[in-house]
Scaffold this motif. Structure first.
Motif, PDB file in Angstrom:
ATOM      1  N   TYR A 803     -12.472 -24.816 -25.230  1.00  0.00           N
ATOM      2  CA  TYR A 803     -12.204 -26.036 -25.971  1.00  0.00           C
ATOM      3  C   TYR A 803     -11.215 -26.897 -25.183  1.00  0.00           C
ATOM      4  CZ  TYR A 803     -14.490 -23.859 -29.976  1.00  0.00           C
ATOM      5  OH  TYR A 803     -15.396 -23.264 -30.818  1.00  0.00           O
ATOM      6  N   THR A 804     -11.225 -28.203 -25.479  1.00  0.00           N
ATOM      7  CA  THR A 804     -10.379 -29.125 -24.735  1.00  0.00           C
ATOM      8  C   THR A 804      -9.073 -29.446 -25.439  1.00  0.00           C
ATOM      9  OG1 THR A 804     -11.416 -31.051 -25.786  1.00  0.00           O
ATOM     10  CG2 THR A 804     -12.413 -30.230 -23.742  1.00  0.00           C
ATOM     11  N   ASP A 805      -8.855 -28.970 -26.681  1.00  0.00           N
ATOM     12  CA  ASP A 805      -7.680 -29.379 -27.429  1.00  0.00           C
ATOM     13  C   ASP A 805      -7.471 -28.424 -28.588  1.00  0.00           C
ATOM     14  OD1 ASP A 805      -5.579 -31.177 -28.450  1.00  0.00           O
ATOM     15  OD2 ASP A 805      -6.630 -32.725 -27.310  1.00  0.00           O
ATOM     16  N   ILE A 806      -6.235 -28.371 -29.106  1.00  0.00           N
ATOM     17  CA  ILE A 806      -6.011 -27.695 -30.376  1.00  0.00           C
ATOM     18  C   ILE A 806      -5.968 -28.697 -31.526  1.00  0.00           C
ATOM     19  CG2 ILE A 806      -4.743 -25.814 -29.267  1.00  0.00           C
ATOM     20  CD1 ILE A 806      -2.174 -27.010 -30.511  1.00  0.00           C
ATOM     21  N   ILE A 807      -6.104 -29.994 -31.219  1.00  0.00           N
ATOM     22  CA  ILE A 807      -6.163 -31.042 -32.233  1.00  0.00           C
ATOM     23  C   ILE A 807      -7.616 -31.168 -32.672  1.00  0.00           C
ATOM     24  CG2 ILE A 807      -5.689 -33.454 -32.753  1.00  0.00           C
ATOM     25  CD1 ILE A 807      -3.213 -31.788 -32.164  1.00  0.00           C
ATOM     26  N   ASP A 808      -7.904 -30.889 -33.947  1.00  0.00           N
ATOM     27  CA  ASP A 808      -9.275 -30.795 -34.417  1.00  0.00           C
ATOM     28  C   ASP A 808     -10.060 -32.068 -34.162  1.00  0.00           C
ATOM     29  OD1 ASP A 808     -11.455 -29.556 -35.664  1.00  0.00           O
ATOM     30  OD2 ASP A 808     -10.955 -30.434 -37.601  1.00  0.00           O
ATOM     31  N   ILE A 809      -9.456 -33.211 -34.404  1.00  0.00           N
ATOM     32  CA  ILE A 809     -10.195 -34.465 -34.289  1.00  0.00           C
ATOM     33  C   ILE A 809     -10.518 -34.806 -32.838  1.00  0.00           C
ATOM     34  CG2 ILE A 809      -8.215 -36.032 -34.109  1.00  0.00           C
ATOM     35  CD1 ILE A 809      -9.672 -37.814 -36.187  1.00  0.00           C
ATOM     36  N   GLU A 838     -23.952 -25.339  -2.001  1.00  0.00           N
ATOM     37  CA  GLU A 838     -23.110 -25.151  -3.178  1.00  0.00           C
ATOM     38  C   GLU A 838     -23.868 -25.581  -4.424  1.00  0.00           C
ATOM     39  OE1 GLU A 838     -19.690 -27.486  -2.275  1.00  0.00           O
ATOM     40  OE2 GLU A 838     -18.833 -26.001  -0.898  1.00  0.00           O
ATOM     41  N   ASN A 839     -23.611 -24.867  -5.515  1.00  0.00           N
ATOM     42  CA  ASN A 839     -24.309 -25.139  -6.774  1.00  0.00           C
ATOM     43  C   ASN A 839     -25.820 -25.115  -6.541  1.00  0.00           C
ATOM     44  OD1 ASN A 839     -24.793 -25.749  -9.457  1.00  0.00           O
ATOM     45  ND2 ASN A 839     -24.263 -27.914  -9.261  1.00  0.00           N
ATOM     46  N   LEU A 840     -26.301 -24.009  -6.010  1.00  0.00           N
ATOM     47  CA  LEU A 840     -27.691 -23.914  -5.579  1.00  0.00           C
ATOM     48  C   LEU A 840     -28.677 -24.068  -6.721  1.00  0.00           C
ATOM     49  CD1 LEU A 840     -27.368 -20.992  -2.993  1.00  0.00           C
ATOM     50  CD2 LEU A 840     -27.655 -23.436  -2.531  1.00  0.00           C
ATOM     51  N   THR A 841     -28.289 -23.725  -7.939  1.00  0.00           N
ATOM     52  CA  THR A 841     -29.185 -23.881  -9.091  1.00  0.00           C
ATOM     53  C   THR A 841     -29.038 -25.243  -9.753  1.00  0.00           C
ATOM     54  OG1 THR A 841     -27.535 -22.802 -10.502  1.00  0.00           O
ATOM     55  CG2 THR A 841     -29.251 -21.400  -9.547  1.00  0.00           C
ATOM     56  N   ASP A 842     -28.233 -26.124  -9.157  1.00  0.00           N
ATOM     57  CA  ASP A 842     -28.010 -27.487  -9.683  1.00  0.00           C
ATOM     58  C   ASP A 842     -27.579 -27.438 -11.146  1.00  0.00           C
ATOM     59  OD1 ASP A 842     -27.842 -30.222  -9.296  1.00  0.00           O
ATOM     60  OD2 ASP A 842     -29.880 -30.573 -10.047  1.00  0.00           O
ATOM     61  N   THR A 843     -26.603 -26.578 -11.425  1.00  0.00           N
ATOM     62  CA  THR A 843     -26.091 -26.395 -12.788  1.00  0.00           C
ATOM     63  C   THR A 843     -25.066 -27.474 -13.114  1.00  0.00           C
ATOM     64  OG1 THR A 843     -26.441 -24.012 -12.661  1.00  0.00           O
ATOM     65  CG2 THR A 843     -24.838 -24.802 -14.292  1.00  0.00           C
ATOM     66  N   ARG A 844     -25.091 -27.970 -14.350  1.00  0.00           N
ATOM     67  CA  ARG A 844     -24.068 -28.913 -14.806  1.00  0.00           C
ATOM     68  C   ARG A 844     -22.928 -28.100 -15.431  1.00  0.00           C
ATOM     69  NH1 ARG A 844     -26.388 -31.004 -11.777  1.00  0.00           N
ATOM     70  NH2 ARG A 844     -27.870 -32.740 -11.907  1.00  0.00           N
ATOM     71  N   ALA A 845     -22.038 -27.625 -14.598  1.00  0.00           N
ATOM     72  CA  ALA A 845     -20.907 -26.824 -15.075  1.00  0.00           C
ATOM     73  C   ALA A 845     -19.902 -27.747 -15.755  1.00  0.00           C
ATOM     74  CB  ALA A 845     -20.257 -26.093 -13.905  1.00  0.00           C
ATOM     75  N   GLU A 846     -19.620 -27.497 -17.029  1.00  0.00           N
ATOM     76  CA  GLU A 846     -18.707 -28.352 -17.791  1.00  0.00           C
ATOM     77  C   GLU A 846     -17.273 -27.901 -17.530  1.00  0.00           C
ATOM     78  OE1 GLU A 846     -19.995 -28.573 -21.862  1.00  0.00           O
ATOM     79  OE2 GLU A 846     -22.009 -29.261 -21.297  1.00  0.00           O
ATOM     80  N   ILE A 847     -16.644 -28.543 -16.566  1.00  0.00           N
ATOM     81  CA  ILE A 847     -15.328 -28.150 -16.082  1.00  0.00           C
ATOM     82  C   ILE A 847     -14.231 -28.599 -17.040  1.00  0.00           C
ATOM     83  CG2 ILE A 847     -13.721 -28.275 -14.156  1.00  0.00           C
ATOM     84  CD1 ILE A 847     -16.356 -26.881 -13.502  1.00  0.00           C
ATOM     85  N   ALA A 848     -14.307 -29.840 -17.492  1.00  0.00           N
ATOM     86  CA  ALA A 848     -13.287 -30.408 -18.373  1.00  0.00           C
ATOM     87  C   ALA A 848     -13.957 -31.446 -19.264  1.00  0.00           C
ATOM     88  CB  ALA A 848     -12.152 -31.035 -17.559  1.00  0.00           C
ATOM     89  N   GLY A 849     -13.213 -31.945 -20.245  1.00  0.00           N
ATOM     90  CA  GLY A 849     -13.796 -32.931 -21.146  1.00  0.00           C
ATOM     91  C   GLY A 849     -12.754 -33.558 -22.038  1.00  0.00           C
ATOM     92  N   SER A 850     -13.198 -34.556 -22.780  1.00  0.00           N
ATOM     93  CA  SER A 850     -12.312 -35.275 -23.683  1.00  0.00           C
ATOM     94  C   SER A 850     -13.125 -35.788 -24.868  1.00  0.00           C
ATOM     95  CB  SER A 850     -11.637 -36.444 -22.954  1.00  0.00           C
ATOM     96  OG  SER A 850     -10.978 -37.294 -23.869  1.00  0.00           O
ATOM     97  N   PHE A 851     -12.482 -35.795 -26.054  1.00  0.00           N
ATOM     98  CA  PHE A 851     -13.079 -36.383 -27.252  1.00  0.00           C
ATOM     99  C   PHE A 851     -12.054 -37.287 -27.933  1.00  0.00           C
ATOM    100  CE2 PHE A 851     -15.142 -36.245 -31.507  1.00  0.00           C
ATOM    101  CZ  PHE A 851     -16.416 -36.607 -31.113  1.00  0.00           C
ATOM    102  N   ASN A 852     -11.146 -37.845 -27.117  1.00  0.00           N
ATOM    103  CA  ASN A 852     -10.030 -38.601 -27.680  1.00  0.00           C
ATOM    104  C   ASN A 852     -10.477 -39.829 -28.448  1.00  0.00           C
ATOM    105  OD1 ASN A 852      -8.139 -36.830 -26.678  1.00  0.00           O
ATOM    106  ND2 ASN A 852      -7.748 -38.007 -24.828  1.00  0.00           N
ATOM    107  N   PHE A 853     -11.618 -40.419 -28.078  1.00  0.00           N
ATOM    108  CA  PHE A 853     -12.097 -41.623 -28.747  1.00  0.00           C
ATOM    109  C   PHE A 853     -13.383 -41.352 -29.525  1.00  0.00           C
ATOM    110  CE2 PHE A 853      -9.888 -43.835 -25.047  1.00  0.00           C
ATOM    111  CZ  PHE A 853      -8.726 -44.010 -25.785  1.00  0.00           C
TER     112      PHE A 853
END
Length: 874
Positions: A803-809, A838-853
């Protein structure tokens, strides 16, 4: 002198394959393929020691291994160390976390106003580089190794080492002889642009006591994210609204963020669309790293020497490094309505004096870092939180229906072409003096003192398209000129103006609706020491450490608004005054931090966030036999607080937003082991730990408390974890090395300390995947009688969901991922050539994210990339 391959923590230890000086690759190769594990030397305890003798969880990547893995930038070495994760997005915009001790995704546009102090210390050699909001993205040019110390390291490394330390150790000038190397590479990304890089190093002994070493680098990284065409208005269609969002008469807002305008009648409003046609571009997120480092070593005599180093680096980046999953994450598409770009430049000068006085080893080190960033950030996503959008973006008749008797029949909401221009200047001055007794003594100690002064000046200008408002007569009137809140030299001491800090005399530039202009000063000093006693020499040792710290955080400046509607007709001294009459008002609205925290502050309001105290550490080390060690550690860590811009705001019940945050503290209980066996063909290191977290700091946005971001000690939490790494280099198969590393985490918020529904007991901490791990195999062999040595190296990396935050919203779940890479090449004499994927399977690895807005923005890895590298070493 042989270069040491590291391996401890990624588990990635390949056996050393090249000698420095004039040694050639084929001369080192036979020894390499004899099997067995190479010793790793680290300075994790501020002494030079074999990794296997250090009772700490230390992960290391040596210089040779950094080359083998193609590590150049922050993202590269983050992938190789399972105990590390990061929040944020893009070059120079990430915050490091260790062992899942994280609460929130940093908001870079408010780093100076509300940026939490980092809880992982970033070091370049002997100097801390950690900064609020943004870690320096130091390019990994000519590094001896990277060390990661997991767990609190506060006794030796201070305030920002609450969760651990990342140390970048550079290669130093060498008096032994002339040395030179060069490497270059090109790579191609699926669906993206090509990338190019080059690096040249020279080591020159000028005299028998004076040597110079320099490295210059350039890395042009092609883009892979597309800015696609779109339009956007305040009456955007349902396809742009996140799940669970409701519509209030055409304005898409989350029910949890609904503002005072939620029931406004917008049926007769004209909505002007934002159109990004001029910004549409494929692969728009390219980055250029460039810079150099030069260092000099002078030996006064056999006991004393001086090392001076200077580094300059520039990072220029366009676009953004996240995509919109609602537009198709596989396509890596985003819609941006402003020209996103970053220029991040820093210079760093350091000096270190090392010597011996009687039986004491003495080290004095100092450093000065100067950093300047200029960034333009598209802010149109702010539309989707909807909190006060009509208030900012619409005519008065929309924001305050019924207030103006003769309001026009056709009010307008303007195009949400929102943007933030951010300018920051950061200077950091550090000094440390420490003394160490001889390592061979039964009782030995390291002690010293530390001082740091960090000054961060940040000016953020928020651009809006609605700098006009229609008054009661239907006439459109502008707000400019509006002067910065504290600028009494231009406007005189009128209204809310107050003598204090401002970086620009004003007026605000055309189109600027808000300005945050802040100077933050973090000062700290400390006295530290660790001592060890061999209860049974070479078998049982006890170590104790302590650090007294004194930290002070000051905040000056103001948040100035050109929106005079802030003071009318509902708010402030100008309530009841027609907006058309509110022009030429200095500091038209906002918050004056100098008034709040200055010398004339109200009773009970602190002038700074101060903290002092003492933290402790204790370790018991047991070595029942050679190559086997167990240790048990108790350690403490802390992070200083800061001042809140909306301090004093009243929330539910008797809750009041604190003017100054308290420290958050951790207590770490750890059991670890370090083992080598089978005639040093196998190495297995690991640790199990429990971390108790008190008063965890986080940033909160809860409209039921205040309409501004604020920070508080939001929760107590705990962490359970097990981590380890292993290396296998059998004599039976010379040239083969198998290496891996893993991290298991279980994190939990145990108690909520603020009256908000946005933090919940039982939540996982941010950026804390339950499992991360990697595995690599490297095999080397001779190509007949050609004198060439070939190698092949496949690798797999896995991370669980997080998860990207402990703030639920603001809480966004990132999916688990697995990536694969492969490299193969040959070496002969001074030359090496390698191809890799590198990334031979062309995977979209979700490294980080935001839902601030209320919009998911996900940072992924680079798509499938293939390339080649060539190297030369004299």
């Amino acid at each position: 002198m042989l270069k040491h391959c590291s391996g401890a923590s990624i588990g990635a230890l390949a056996i050393a394959i090249a000698a420095s000086g004039t040694a050639h690759a084929q001369e080192a190769a036979p020894a390499q393929r004899q099997g067995g594990i190479t010793e790793i030397v680290v300075t994790a305890t501020k002494r030079t020691e074999n990794l296997q003798d250090v009772p700490l969880s230390v992960n290391a990547l040596g210089g040779e291994e950094l080359d083998n893995l193609g590590v150049d930038t922050f993202d590269d070495y983050l992938e190789q160390l399972p105990s590390l994760t990061a929040g944020g997005s893009g070059p120079g915009q990430s915050t490091i976390y260790i062992r899942g001790l994280a609460s929130t995704t940093p908001n870079l546009t408010t780093a100076g106003v509300a940026g939490l102090a980092p809880n992982v210390a970033m070091y370049l050699d002997e100097q801390p580089l950690s900064q609020p909001g943004r870690n320096l993205d130091v390019y990994a040019a000519d590094l001896e190794r990277i060390e990661v110390l997991a767990g609190p390291q506060g006794t030796l490394f201070g305030a920002s080492s609450q969760a651990g330390v990342v140390r970048l150790i550079t290669n130093k000038p060498d008096l032994a002889g002339f040395d030179a190397s060069a490497k270059a590479g090109v790579s191609f990304t699926k669906g993206g642009e090509s990338s190019y890089k080059g690096e040249v190093m020279l080591n020159v002994p000028v005299t028998d006591r004076f040597a110079l070493r320099g490295v210059v680098f350039l890395d042009d990284q092609g883009g892979y994210i597309d800015n696609v065409y779109g339009t956007r208005s305040m009456a955007d269609s349902a396809r742009f609204r996140p799940e669970g969002t409701v519509r209030y008469n055409g304005v898409p807002v989350s029910a949890r963020r609904a503002g005072f305008q939620q029931n406004a009648d917008l049926s007769n409003v004209t909505f002007i669309e934002a159109d990004n046609a001029r910004l549409v571009e494929d692969n728009f997120n390219d980055t250029l790293y460039s810079g150099f480092r030069v260092s000099g070593l002078y030996e006064f005599n056999n006991d004393w020497k001086l090392t001076v180093a200077h580094m300059r680096q520039s990072v220029e980046s366009d676009g953004v490094f996240f995509a919109d999953p609602e537009l198709g994450l596989d396509n890596l598409d985003i819609q941006r309505f402003s020209d996103d770009r970053l220029e991040d430049d820093f210079s760093n000068t350091s000096w270190t004096v090392e010597g011996r006085l009687a039986a004491l080893d003495i080290v004095y080190t100092g450093a000065y870092t100067d950093r300047e960033t200029d960034q333009n950030v598209g802010y149109s996503d702010y539309l989707f939180v909807g909190q006060y959008i009509p208030y900012y973006m619409c005519d008065t008749a929309v924001s305050y229906p019924g207030y103006v008797a003769s309001a026009p029949a056709d009010p307008t909401c303007y195009a949400p072409n929102l943007a933030v221009k951010s300018h920051s200047e950061t200077s950091v001055f550090t000094q440390e003096l420490r003394f160490s007794t001889p390592e061979e003594n039964r009782i030995r100690a390291t002690a010293g003192g530390f001082y740091q002064n960090l000054v961060l000046k940040e000016r953020n200008d928020y651009y809006y398209a609605s700098e006009m408002v229609r008054g009661s007569d239907g006439v459109t009137t502008g707000f400019a000129p509006v002067y910065p809140f504290t600028n009494t030299e231009v406007t005189g001491t009128v209204g809310n103006a107050y003598p204090g800090y401002f970086s620009d005399p004003g007026p605000l530039p055309e189109g600027v609706g808000f300005r945050n202009d802040v100077k933050r000063t973090d000062k700290q000093w400390g006295i530290f020491g660790e001592a060890s006693f061999d209860i049974i020499p070479d078998v049982l040792t006890i170590t104790g450490g302590a650090r007294y710290y004194d930290v002070k955080v000051d905040l000056e400046g103001a948040a100035t608004s050109a929106f005079c509607k802030l003071n009318s007709p509902i708010f402030g001294a100008n309530a009841g005054v027609d907006p058309a009459d509110q022009v030429n008002i200095p500091g038209c609205g906002g918050t004056n931090l100098d008034l709040k925290y200055g010398p004339d502050r109200a009773p009970g309001v602190p002038g700074s966030a101060k903290t002092n105290g003492t933290i402790f550490k204790g370790t018991l080390t047991y070595k029942p036999m050679d190559d086997v060690m167990f240790y048990a550690t108790y350690s403490e860590g802390f992070r200083p607080g800061l001042l809140n811009r909306p301090g004093g705001a009243n929330g539910p019940g008797d809750y009041v937003v604190p003017y100054a945050l308290d420290t958050d503290e951790v207590k770490n209980y750890e059991f670890g082991w370090k083992m080598q066996g089978f005639d040093r063909q196998v190495r297995f290191n690991g640790s199990a730990y429990y971390v108790d977290i008190s008063r965890l700091q986080t940033t909160i946005f809860d409209p039921s408390i205040t309409n501004l971001f604020f920070s508080d000690n939001a929760a107590d939490a705990r962490i359970y974890g097990v981590e380890g790494d292993f290396t296998f280099a059998p004599y039976a198969v010379p040239g083969l090395t198998l290496a891996g590393a893993f991290s298991f985490l279980n994190t939990k918020v145990t108690k909520v300390l603020v009256p908000t529904n946005d933090v919940r007991e039982g939540f996982d901490l941010a950026y804390a995947p339950s499992f991360q791990g990697n595995l690599r195999v490297r095999y080397e062999w001779d190509l007949g009688d050609t004198g060439m040595v070939a190698h092949v190296m496949p690798q797999v990396v896995h991370s669980g969901s997080k998860y990207t935050d402990i703030i639920d919203i603001n809480r966004l779940k990132l999916d688990s991922y697995t990536t694969f890479s492969l490299s193969a090449g040959v070496k002969k004499d001074q030359w090496s050539f390698e191809v890799y994927g590198e990334n031979l399977t062309d995977t979209r690895a979700e490294i980080a994210g935001s839902f601030n807005f209320d919009r998911p923005r996900i940072t992924t890895n680079r798509p499938l990339t293939v390339g080649m590298r060539v190297g030369w070493h004299y």
